[in-house]
Scaffold this active site. Structure first.
Site, mmCIF file in Angstrom:
data_model
loop_
_atom_site.group_PDB
_atom_site.id
_atom_site.type_symbol
_atom_site.label_atom_id
_atom_site.label_comp_id
_atom_site.label_asym_id
_atom_site.label_seq_id
_atom_site.Cartn_x
_atom_site.Cartn_y
_atom_site.Cartn_z
ATOM 1 N N MET A 147 -5.744 -5.724 -95.633
ATOM 2 C CA MET A 147 -6.180 -6.435 -94.422
ATOM 3 C C MET A 147 -5.175 -7.538 -94.074
ATOM 4 S SD MET A 147 -10.284 -6.331 -94.320
ATOM 5 C CE MET A 147 -10.573 -7.809 -95.292
ATOM 6 N N HIS A 194 -1.356 -8.130 -103.391
ATOM 7 C CA HIS A 194 -0.905 -6.989 -102.579
ATOM 8 C C HIS A 194 0.517 -6.577 -102.954
ATOM 9 C CE1 HIS A 194 -3.641 -9.301 -99.764
ATOM 10 N NE2 HIS A 194 -4.207 -8.114 -99.708
#
Lengths: 290, 290
Positions: free
Chosen positions: B30, B37
């Site tokens: 997102m 990430h």
């Protein structure tokens, strides 16, 4: 024609075809093939490099009181006919191969499944959505072919592919009929002789409705009432529904001024038959949905 | 690094890679990327020929009173960091590209979604399942990477892939932490200074639970009670849950004699933080789920 029963074998073969840049057309069926299925296979053969068909009587789409056990099966005849119709790969998995454990995933659809056959077959389209999603992932076809006899199924698969971005093109092809007009169906073998003779009134009733629309009738209620009357007069089976809805959204319409479906279902003793006409706003048959 | 915003462009590019026999690794996010990430992207880079990442704040997985609007966004910084982490293709669709009309399809899951975060976020995992199905169909990766910080999400995606026969391998990688132990999260920026200082007690509480298991505690209730007490004593936020469940099935256990997850969630003023430890039966951390 290759006959394949395992998912890994199927994946490997399809992956090879894809790397060879073959275009793959797919015809999912529940077997006991008839001219309706074969017409899909022949068309898939014209439009693709490789035709895959599957035979799988999907337990998930049958209700507890439905005809899963009685659903007719004839694998040998199916294989012979599929090969003649141009199928290159016939996928015949067992239920254990497709559902090694109870599935946790639930696929559903708002709209489109709560009318027509969906109303009297709760859970049916959820089962159809689940098995088709699995088959699409196993076969990874470019195009998929369904008969418009199951027009609601085509509308539901249309939403499945569109909403979830499956990289697949949907093709719906016309219902194939017996000489007297009865829609070909694997379930027709479960009719008694008398029921078989009567069953033609499903189609005759729908045709009468089409004529009314063709002559200018715009009120769906009038059409449905006239069709229901004809069927009641000529069929000993119990009418499940006669409905006229927009297509593919399957919403009630107040005026017939768009693409619609006029559909009916009738319960006989050991078979429930369905039929429909997909009509444009002038009451003309829509021959291909894509 | 290519930045792509349209679904057709994405499909074309991925199809080209597949025909070139490139193995594709995919990291859906997102955005507002942090070390968590980036560690996924670096690992995907090691294990694949092409790394695709997506940035999409999926409205469907946020409840009406949740932080969809406040969810932090920084596309420029994300693109720079993704490129440095070895991403080849960054897919950044708009909500209109992903949901051109309201979706009719509903994806749900029995089990796994009605515990932990699923209990306080009704509809959340349905939204996650829907957007991931769409992204998987658009990207068609060979492997997909998720952080085990969202361990319930990994368990849910595991069922999605398994039950629906997605031709995708799932990889779950360890939570990345700040120097003091706080799990990295895009939502950490929404903490006040005081909350940030306290937040470390999420991890400290879970670590205490792990020590109890390590020392031989086999009763989940004892562990949960001890962890809850520590968190209540040290956190001004409201504890949403502390739970110990089997993993990935996410069922209650009576004895800790299998792979389990010890997880907690806490509401602060403008952020809800989660953390967990995935433990084998000896109380050792499980580093990779695949």
């Amino acid at each position: 024609m290759k006959v394949i029963r395992s998912i890994p074998d199927m994946r490997q073969l399809m992956s090879d075809y894809r790397l060879q840049k073959k275009q793959i057309g797919f015809v999912p069926t529940m077997g006991y093939l008839h001219e309706g299925h074969l017409s899909l296979m022949r068309e898939a053969n014209k439009e693709n490099d490789i035709v895959v068909a599957s035979i799988f009587v999907n337990p998930l789409q049958f209700g507890p009181n439905e005809d899963y056990e009685e659903y007719p099966r004839d694998e040998q005849a199916d294989a012979r006919q599929a090969e003649e119709a141009g199928v290159d790969v016939l996928f015949i998995p067992t239920a254990a191969e497709m559902y090694p454990k109870p599935t946790l995933m639930q696929l559903g659809i708002t709209d489109r499944a709560d009318v027509l056959c969906g109303r009297s077959r709760p859970g049916h389209f959820e089962g159809v959505l689940t098995v088709l999603t699995k088959l699409f992932h196993i076969v990874s076809p470019h195009k998929v072919y369904f008969g418009l006899k199951d027009a609601q199924q085509v509308a539901v698969v249309d939403a499945l592919i569109e909403d979830l971005n499956f990289p697949i093109e949907l093709v719906g092809l016309p219902t194939v009929r017996e000489a007297d007009g009865l829609a070909k169906s694997s379930r027709n073998v479960n009719l008694t002789d008398q029921e078989r003779n009567e069953a033609i009134w499903l189609y005759k009733g729908l045709q009468h409705g089409q004529q009314l629309i063709h002559r200018g009738e715009q009120h769906p209620d009038q059409v449905v009432r006239a069709v229901t009357e004809i069927m009641q007069q000529n069929l000993s089976g119990t009418i499940d529904y006669v409905e006229l809805l927009s297509y593919p959204s399957l919403k009630p319409v107040t005026t017939i001024n768009q693409q619609v479906i006029l559909a009916a279902a009738v319960y006989f003793d050991k078979a429930r038959l369905i039929d429909n006409l997909l009509l444009d706003q002038n009451g003309e048959i829509v021959a291909r949905y894509d």
